[in-house]
Each structure stands twice: as structure tokens, then as C-alpha cells.
Design an enzyme around this catalytic site. Sequence first.
Site, mmCIF file in Angstrom:
data_model
loop_
_atom_site.group_PDB
_atom_site.id
_atom_site.type_symbol
_atom_site.label_atom_id
_atom_site.label_comp_id
_atom_site.label_asym_id
_atom_site.label_seq_id
_atom_site.Cartn_x
_atom_site.Cartn_y
_atom_site.Cartn_z
ATOM 1 N N LYS A 129 0.890 -1.161 0.226
ATOM 2 C CA LYS A 129 0.126 -0.387 0.014
ATOM 3 C C LYS A 129 0.947 1.524 -0.287
ATOM 4 O O LYS A 129 1.559 0.798 0.477
ATOM 5 C CB LYS A 129 -0.957 -0.114 1.295
ATOM 6 C CG LYS A 129 -1.957 1.105 0.936
ATOM 7 C CD LYS A 129 -4.177 0.110 0.687
ATOM 8 C CE LYS A 129 -4.321 0.599 -0.037
ATOM 9 N NZ LYS A 129 -5.565 -0.288 -0.240
ATOM 10 N N ASP A 167 -7.083 4.440 -4.595
ATOM 11 C CA ASP A 167 -7.349 3.748 -3.427
ATOM 12 C C ASP A 167 -7.974 5.532 -3.276
ATOM 13 O O ASP A 167 -9.078 6.173 -4.261
ATOM 14 C CB ASP A 167 -6.511 3.594 -2.250
ATOM 15 C CG ASP A 167 -7.378 3.597 -1.660
ATOM 16 O OD1 ASP A 167 -7.320 1.890 -1.001
ATOM 17 O OD2 ASP A 167 -7.622 3.807 0.042
ATOM 18 N N GLY A 170 -20.255 7.306 1.998
ATOM 19 C CA GLY A 170 -19.529 7.966 0.502
ATOM 20 C C GLY A 170 -20.294 8.008 -0.355
ATOM 21 O O GLY A 170 -21.299 7.773 -0.304
ATOM 22 N N PHE A 171 -18.969 8.396 -1.610
ATOM 23 C CA PHE A 171 -19.679 8.677 -2.293
ATOM 24 C C PHE A 171 -18.986 8.999 -3.866
ATOM 25 O O PHE A 171 -19.275 9.447 -5.067
ATOM 26 C CB PHE A 171 -20.127 10.409 -2.632
ATOM 27 C CG PHE A 171 -19.632 11.681 -2.548
ATOM 28 C CD1 PHE A 171 -18.425 11.849 -1.498
ATOM 29 C CD2 PHE A 171 -19.118 12.038 -3.814
ATOM 30 C CE1 PHE A 171 -17.874 12.579 -1.420
ATOM 31 C CE2 PHE A 171 -19.095 13.190 -3.778
ATOM 32 C CZ PHE A 171 -17.911 13.427 -2.455
ATOM 33 N N GLY A 172 -17.663 8.114 -3.607
ATOM 34 C CA GLY A 172 -16.632 7.843 -4.470
ATOM 35 C C GLY A 172 -16.988 6.845 -5.030
ATOM 36 O O GLY A 172 -18.396 6.085 -5.390
ATOM 37 N N ASN A 173 -15.953 6.112 -5.765
ATOM 38 C CA ASN A 173 -15.662 4.947 -6.861
ATOM 39 C C ASN A 173 -16.857 4.012 -6.110
ATOM 40 O O ASN A 173 -17.572 2.928 -6.702
ATOM 41 C CB ASN A 173 -14.104 4.833 -7.386
ATOM 42 C CG ASN A 173 -14.127 3.745 -7.729
ATOM 43 O OD1 ASN A 173 -13.798 2.322 -7.138
ATOM 44 N ND2 ASN A 173 -14.516 3.218 -8.771
ATOM 45 N N VAL A 174 -16.263 3.810 -5.230
ATOM 46 C CA VAL A 174 -17.070 2.564 -4.386
ATOM 47 C C VAL A 174 -17.805 2.249 -3.942
ATOM 48 O O VAL A 174 -19.256 1.171 -4.501
ATOM 49 C CB VAL A 174 -16.307 1.701 -2.389
ATOM 50 C CG1 VAL A 174 -16.708 1.053 -1.885
ATOM 51 C CG2 VAL A 174 -14.347 2.082 -2.986
ATOM 52 N N TRP A 234 -20.429 4.050 -5.271
ATOM 53 C CA TRP A 234 -20.789 4.483 -6.395
ATOM 54 C C TRP A 234 -21.717 3.345 -7.586
ATOM 55 O O TRP A 234 -22.440 2.750 -7.963
ATOM 56 C CB TRP A 234 -20.142 5.333 -7.668
ATOM 57 C CG TRP A 234 -20.547 5.213 -8.986
ATOM 58 C CD1 TRP A 234 -21.502 5.949 -9.771
ATOM 59 C CD2 TRP A 234 -19.161 3.782 -10.753
ATOM 60 N NE1 TRP A 234 -21.456 5.649 -11.014
ATOM 61 C CE2 TRP A 234 -20.380 5.101 -11.133
ATOM 62 C CE3 TRP A 234 -18.656 4.151 -9.867
ATOM 63 C CZ2 TRP A 234 -19.620 4.296 -12.402
ATOM 64 C CZ3 TRP A 234 -18.261 3.266 -11.326
ATOM 65 C CH2 TRP A 234 -18.597 3.410 -12.595
#
Length: 445
Positions: A126, A166, A237-241, A243
Site C-alpha cells: 500500500k 484508493d 461515501g460517494f466515491g468510486n466504491v 457508486w
Amino acid sequence: MEAKIKEFMEALKGRTPGEIEFHQAVEEVIETVWDVYDANPKYKSAKILEKMCEPERTMMFRVPWINDAGEVELNRGYRVQFNSAIGPYKGGLRFHPSVTLSVLKFLGFEQTFKNSLTTLPMGGGKGGSDFNAKGRSDNEIMRFCQSFMTELCKYIGADTDVPAGDIGVGGREIGYLFGQYKRIRNEFTGVLTGKGREFGGSIVRPEATGYGSVYFAQHMLAEQKEEIKGKRVALSGFGNVSWGAASKLTELGAKVVTISGPDGYILDEAGFDAEKIEYMLELRATNNDVVAPYAEKFGAKFFAGKKPWEAKVDMAFPCAIQNELNEDDAKQLVANGCKYIIETSNMGCTAEAVNYAIKNCVFAPGKAANAGGVAVSGLEMSQNSMRYSWTAKEVDEKLAHIMSEIHATCVKYGTGADGKINYVKGANIGGFIKVADAMVAQGCV
Ligand code: GLU
């Protein structure tokens, strides 16, 4: 046994003072794998657990860059190469002000087990930076990415270490990072995953973490003779994941009623649809890190400074950041009738919340539920090596198959005498054994 675990943890804390997130991640694993470790002298004599808790290598470096006003700015960059027993180091880059060495060590440690669960040959790593993209222009983000990669490129490679995205690192950042790597090294290889489709990215990679988590949830529900259709769901959340999860859940007939940001959460009683899911991408692209505009646009409710776990739902998917769901949140969810918590962010639940959830509802840990993202990264690596690309159908089928394998592993190692599945135990033991056996086979390295 408890005394031995305590002794192990005290020694670890002594060697790594102040790394609280890392200690939290290790403790959860140690508690569940100790029996297996204790019963296997070959693991103990090779000090496998001690070695697993020490990264093979850690890089920390300065990232200087010039902002739009012509001033010098300075951030800190990291890459933690945790474990390469079963494949090249693999794991994302996080750009977020909360990034510290402890955060990246917890993520790299978890990644090792998660990647092992995917069935693909990937080690754990990471990296990232304390860079904050909020309010930054596109040019500033590009200059930061170029400076970051100018140092990082010395330590990575398609057969050595393959970073991806990430939090704070999406398609745009991966594009800039890839461009700089290619320019410096003069090679076009699969050194990063999550690339644009035009230059070697895998189809379905952007959706993969969210889709995978929903596929995993489908198996969990099937065990309880239930289905996703008709369920009310809270996402954070409202990010890629978030979504990706919102799209798959909606497609399968669930009603997603919440998303959230650092400013608060949205409660949309009408549920999400294609237009609203598309708008999540727009919100993210503004670099403002707020969800409140959603409420105004679609006439939904916005609760400033609150978390979505107070909503009345059947299922909760934390999709934002570590420790976003605590014991009180878990209690409130369960009291409101929530039967499933699917941890989709890495270590999204505090240790107390996990313990409560295991006893009072059906709980999936992040390293199993969110492994779909890195799994499709692994498929991107395969496609890059072959210089070929699979269709959406092919990738999606492989992803669904991997998630069902991960679920089967959790059932195999996590089913108790009473028939109840402890997914945390199942995922940790399943992930551990493969890496531990590989480490033993490779000798004292
Ligand atoms: N950051 C993602 C994770 O936590 C994906 C890593 C990857 O694709 O390498 O698993």
C-alpha cells in the site's frame, strides 16, 4: 491463549509505538488465526506471524511540487511493500490528509490477506500521501502526481510492485502517474492498474469494488434464504466504491436510500436511479468533497454532520473510510432492524462494532467483501501480460466467480459448531493459510 495473544500484541506495540490503526488491524487477525498458528509448529518455528507483521520494505519520501501560484508545496509520500510471498506487491495508493505510516501499514497488512483470498497471485502493499486534493486544480493534481511518481518509480515494476487507486486516487490520477512512469522508464508495462481503457485498463475495474461487495452480499443473503431485491440499503461515501455498490444494488432491485460525505448524509426516500448514480460521479469530479448539493438537486433530505447509520434500513454498506462505523452506530442499525453489515471500506468498522455485529447481525469484513476491486486489478495484470483484453461479460463473470470463491472460503474456515458463519474468522484464516504456507516453503527470507 488470550495471554499469548496479549503478549504478542504487547511486543508488537513496543516495536511500533503509536501506530494505532496498524495495531487494530493486526489484533483482529491475530485473535482469529491464533488457534491455527498454535496448532502448526512449522508456522511457529518459522515465526510466520511475527514476519507477517513486519513489512518487507518501507519507503518514505519527500514530494515537492509547484502550485498554481508558483509556490513550492511539500507532501510526504510512502510505499509499504508488505508481503511478496504469493506474488508481486499489490495494493492501492491513497491520497488523503489522514494518511500516515500507521494507516498505510494497516492497509498493507490487510491487503496481504485480502489478495490471498482472491485466489490470484498477488502479494500485499500500500502507498500514498497526505496530499489533499480538495480545492486543487487539475494542473496541480497532475504536477503532484508527476513529482510523486518521479520518486516512486524507483521501487515499483510490473513484476515487482503494482500500485492502483484508493481514496483520492482514481482514473485521472492513475493516468498522470502512468504517464510519468512511462516517460521516466521508457517502458509501457502493466505497472499500475485502474488505468484508462485506452491504455491497458480493464473494463469493469471502476465498478469492481462495489459490484464485488454486492455479489458477496448475495451469497450471504442466500445462506439466510433471503435476496437483495426489495431491501432498503444505507451506503456511506460517494466515491468510486459507493457508486459501484449503488449501481449494482439498484440493478438488482434494492432501494439505496443514503450516501454520505464529510459534510453529512443524504436520505433519499425515493431511492437511487441511473440519473442519481451518474450524478455521484459529477459530485466527485468537483473536488469539493461534499454531498449536500445532491439534496438540492433531487429534493432529498440532508443531515449536516451526521452519519447514515441512523437511517432505518435492512442492510448497511460502509464504503468510505476506516472506523466510520462504531459500536453505537452498529447498535442503532440493529435496533432499527438492520440484519446485514457489509464492510466495504477497509476496516470501516471499529473493533467494538465488529464484535457487536458478529453477535447481533450478519457481518462481512472488508478484506472479503471489498476484494473485488483488487481482484479485477489482478485480472488487469493478466490482460496486460497477455497484451489482450477481455469483454465486460468475461471480466464480470470472473469477478462474480472470485467473489463466490471468497464466500466459500469464509464458510469453510468460519462455520462454527452451531452452524453460524463467522465471516471475520473465515476470511482471516483462509487468507492466512495460503500466505503462511508460501512463506514456510520459501525458507528464512
Ligand atoms: N485500493 C483497493 C483495495 O483496497 C484496490 C487495490 C488494487 O486494486 O490494487 O483493495
